[in-house]
Motif scaffolding. Structure first.
Motif, PDB file in Angstrom:
ATOM      1  N   ASP A  66       0.829  -1.208   0.000  1.00 37.54           N
ATOM      2  CA  ASP A  66       0.000   0.000   0.000  1.00 37.54           C
ATOM      3  C   ASP A  66       0.861   1.256   0.000  1.00 37.54           C
ATOM      4  N   LEU A  67       1.921   1.244   0.785  1.00 31.90           N
ATOM      5  CA  LEU A  67       2.853   2.366   0.819  1.00 31.90           C
ATOM      6  C   LEU A  67       3.505   2.561  -0.547  1.00 31.90           C
ATOM      7  N   TRP A  68       3.872   1.454  -1.173  1.00 37.60           N
ATOM      8  CA  TRP A  68       4.484   1.468  -2.509  1.00 37.60           C
ATOM      9  C   TRP A  68       3.507   2.041  -3.531  1.00 37.60           C
ATOM     10  N   ALA A  69       2.259   1.584  -3.502  1.00 37.13           N
ATOM     11  CA  ALA A  69       1.256   2.078  -4.453  1.00 37.13           C
ATOM     12  C   ALA A  69       1.030   3.574  -4.285  1.00 37.13           C
ATOM     13  N   CYS A  70       1.004   4.050  -3.046  1.00 33.82           N
ATOM     14  CA  CYS A  70       0.785   5.476  -2.799  1.00 33.82           C
ATOM     15  C   CYS A  70       1.941   6.320  -3.329  1.00 33.82           C
ATOM     16  N   ALA A  71       3.166   5.805  -3.218  1.00 33.83           N
ATOM     17  CA  ALA A  71       4.313   6.519  -3.788  1.00 33.83           C
ATOM     18  C   ALA A  71       4.167   6.633  -5.303  1.00 33.83           C
ATOM     19  N   LEU A  72       3.679   5.559  -5.946  1.00 35.66           N
ATOM     20  CA  LEU A  72       3.462   5.596  -7.394  1.00 35.66           C
ATOM     21  C   LEU A  72       2.354   6.580  -7.767  1.00 35.66           C
ATOM     22  N   VAL A  73       1.301   6.644  -6.955  1.00 38.35           N
ATOM     23  CA  VAL A  73       0.219   7.597  -7.225  1.00 38.35           C
ATOM     24  C   VAL A  73       0.755   9.021  -7.177  1.00 38.35           C
ATOM     25  N   ARG A  74       1.553   9.307  -6.163  1.00 37.89           N
ATOM     26  CA  ARG A  74       2.108  10.662  -6.046  1.00 37.89           C
ATOM     27  C   ARG A  74       3.026  10.978  -7.225  1.00 37.89           C
ATOM     28  N   HIS A  75       3.788   9.977  -7.656  1.00 36.66           N
ATOM     29  CA  HIS A  75       4.649  10.181  -8.827  1.00 36.66           C
ATOM     30  C   HIS A  75       3.798  10.460 -10.061  1.00 36.66           C
ATOM     31  N   ALA A  76       2.715   9.714 -10.218  1.00 33.96           N
ATOM     32  CA  ALA A  76       1.830   9.925 -11.368  1.00 33.96           C
ATOM     33  C   ALA A  76       1.223  11.313 -11.355  1.00 33.96           C
ATOM     34  N   TYR A  77       0.978  11.831 -10.155  1.00 36.00           N
ATOM     35  CA  TYR A  77       0.332  13.134 -10.084  1.00 36.00           C
ATOM     36  C   TYR A  77       1.219  14.246 -10.627  1.00 36.00           C
ATOM     37  N   LEU A  78       2.529  14.039 -10.619  1.00 41.49           N
ATOM     38  CA  LEU A  78       3.417  15.013 -11.261  1.00 41.49           C
ATOM     39  C   LEU A  78       3.089  15.129 -12.744  1.00 41.49           C
ATOM     40  N   ASP A  79       2.859  13.983 -13.398  1.00 39.12           N
ATOM     41  CA  ASP A  79       2.469  14.008 -14.816  1.00 39.12           C
ATOM     42  C   ASP A  79       1.071  14.598 -14.994  1.00 39.12           C
ATOM     43  N   VAL A  80       0.169  14.269 -14.079  1.00 43.53           N
ATOM     44  CA  VAL A  80      -1.174  14.852 -14.151  1.00 43.53           C
ATOM     45  C   VAL A  80      -1.085  16.370 -14.079  1.00 43.53           C
ATOM     46  N   HIS A  81      -0.302  16.858 -13.129  1.00 39.26           N
ATOM     47  CA  HIS A  81      -0.174  18.304 -12.946  1.00 39.26           C
ATOM     48  C   HIS A  81       0.389  18.983 -14.188  1.00 39.26           C
ATOM     49  N   GLU A  82       1.300  18.303 -14.870  1.00 47.16           N
ATOM     50  CA  GLU A  82       1.898  18.880 -16.074  1.00 47.16           C
ATOM     51  C   GLU A  82       1.119  18.508 -17.336  1.00 47.16           C
ATOM     52  N   ARG A  83      -0.044  17.878 -17.127  1.00 45.52           N
ATOM     53  CA  ARG A  83      -0.975  17.525 -18.201  1.00 45.52           C
ATOM     54  C   ARG A  83      -0.417  16.470 -19.152  1.00 45.52           C
ATOM     55  N   HIS A  84       0.441  15.631 -18.635  1.00 52.01           N
ATOM     56  CA  HIS A  84       0.932  14.468 -19.392  1.00 52.01           C
ATOM     57  C   HIS A  84       0.068  13.273 -18.968  1.00 52.01           C
ATOM     58  N   TYR A  85      -1.168  13.283 -19.436  1.00 46.89           N
ATOM     59  CA  TYR A  85      -2.160  12.367 -18.897  1.00 46.89           C
ATOM     60  C   TYR A  85      -1.911  10.905 -19.275  1.00 46.89           C
ATOM     61  N   ARG A  86      -1.408  10.659 -20.450  1.00 47.98           N
ATOM     62  CA  ARG A  86      -1.170   9.272 -20.845  1.00 47.98           C
ATOM     63  C   ARG A  86      -0.032   8.659 -20.026  1.00 47.98           C
TER      64      ARG A  86
END
Length: 418
Positions: A214-234
């Motif tokens: 669960d801790l690992w998955a949450c780290a990946l979610v936060r990493h993904a949000y960097l792309d979301v924020h920069e609009r790199h949605y794919r």
């Protein structure tokens, strides 16, 4: 003699000098060009390498700067020094992990074990402190105010790793996976995206070593949000797909997989896929069926209380303004009633409501919500909220002919995103 001349006289290239100090080569370049100064914790080692006393080193550092460069350097030193210090802390932690991991691989009897068992509670102590720091972070108006404490906690964790028996490394990796996610959040809020990505990467690696899914998955979610924020949605969707698979191996009583779905909804909305977005939001809504304690209030805070604002923000992305306004107004009322609510979260909801006004070409609506969001951004110094408001400006267009909107636009323009 300048700093660069002294380095060359002793036979160091910028790269070998950087390696001797544990910094990047580009950092040495910035010192020698006078753009930044070496931070105090580095100077004793730097003086040793250059075969100088501290007073002589200070003279070299001063020589490296022209008067014109001095003014600019004063503005950059604090920010760059923060980045250099964070980079050193991450390196120190990874070095400690490498050493203790090597010891763990040795045959039994070749590693030193503590006899008094005093280490057994160390990881629990770190986790309790981490939990407290997450609470402070959530409630703090200025997120950057807790950065020094987090850095100190990471430094203490690295030192503890070097003094613990190899068998304790796994538990301490779990504490690190927690703490580096908080460090990443602080960097993200301060517009330091590369630092945030580095912290999330360390968090994911440490969590993996601890088999803390669960801790690992949450780290990946936060990493993904960097792309979301920069609009790199794919790109975000790919990382979230990995997070989803990791979360399936976690604790089904925790809300991890529902948080993954919530962020997936944002990626789908960014790609214009309403059906996929609503499916992900519906999956996120299932968090309401979990028992109390499905989130820990720290690295996993998703409990469904943000779903109204999340749904509203997604509808804004998709241009469904009536649906968006209804959801966001509900979220605004909830935040006003909640104890200890996040000022940043409220500011984001207000910004989204102002965006609805801008899309409808309604200046009164923009001013009503934009003004309050601006006030919260000024009070909290949140780089994230400032960035959201700067994006709002792009929606103003012809509305800027209204003097009130023009004034709001000018004030938002003064907000610092770091």
């Amino acid at each position: 003699m300048s700093l660069g001349e002294r380095r060359k006289a002793l036979g160091y290239s910028q790269e070998t000098f950087a390696q001797a100090l544990g910094v990047d080569r580009t950092t040495v370049g910035r010192w020698e060009s006078g753009k930044t100064e070496p931070q105090p914790p580095l100077r004793p080692r730097m003086a040793e390498v250059l075969q100088l006393d501290l007073a002589a080193l200070d003279g070299l550092v001063s020589e490296s700067r022209t008067p014109a460069e001095g003014v600019a350097a004063l503005r950059l030193t604090a920010h760059q020094g923060l980045r250099d210090a964070d980079d050193m802390i991450r390196r120190d932690f990874l070095r400690a992990i490498a050493v203790t991991g090597a010891l763990a691989a040795l045959p039994t009897g070749e590693t030193e074990e503590l006899q008094d068992g005093s280490w057994r509670g160390m990881s629990d102590d770190f986790l309790r402190m981490n939990s407290h720091l997450w609470q402070v972070y959530e409630l703090a108006r200025s997120k950057s105010s807790i950065h020094p404490i987090v850095r100190g906690q990471i430094t203490a964790l690295s030192r503890t790793l070097r003094s613990r028996p190899a068998g304790e490394v796994t538990n301490l990796c779990g504490a690190a996976g927690d703490l580096f996610q908080l460090a990443g959040e602080l960097a993200f809020d301060n517009n330091r995206f590369t630092d945030a990505a580095a912290s999330y990467t360390v968090a994911a690696s440490a969590s993996k070593d601890a088999s803390a899914y669960d801790l690992w998955a949450c780290a990946l979610v936060r990493h993904a949000y960097l792309d979301v924020h920069e609009r790199h949605y794919r790109e975000a969707a790919e990382t979230l797909s990995a997070a989803e698979r990791v979360a399936r191996r976690g604790d089904s009583l925790l809300s991890t997989r529902h948080w993954v779905a919530s962020v997936q909804a944002e990626a789908h909305a960014g790609m214009g896929d309403l059906a996929a977005c609503e499916r992900a939001l519906d999956e996120a809504e299932q968090v309401r069926h979990l028992n109390e304690g499905s989130n820990n209030g720290g690295w996993l805070r998703f409990d469904g209380t943000r779903l109204a604002e999340e749904r509203g923000a997604r509808y804004v992305q998709l241009g469904r303004l009536d649906l968006a306004e209804q959801a966001l107004q509900s979220a605004l009322e909830q935040s006003a009633l909640a104890e200890g609510h996040s000022f940043r979260r409220r500011g984001v909801v207000l910004t989204d409501l102002a965006a609805i006004g801008a899309k409808r070409r309604d200046p009164d609506h923009v001013i009503t919500f934009g003004r309050e969001a601006l006030q919260l951004a000024q009070e909290t110094s949140s780089g994230y909220l400032a960035r959201r408001l700067h994006r709002l400006r792009a929606e103003f267009g012809s509305l800027s002919r209204d003097a009130r909107v023009a004034d709001l636009d000018a004030e938002i323009n003064t907000l610092k995103t770091t």
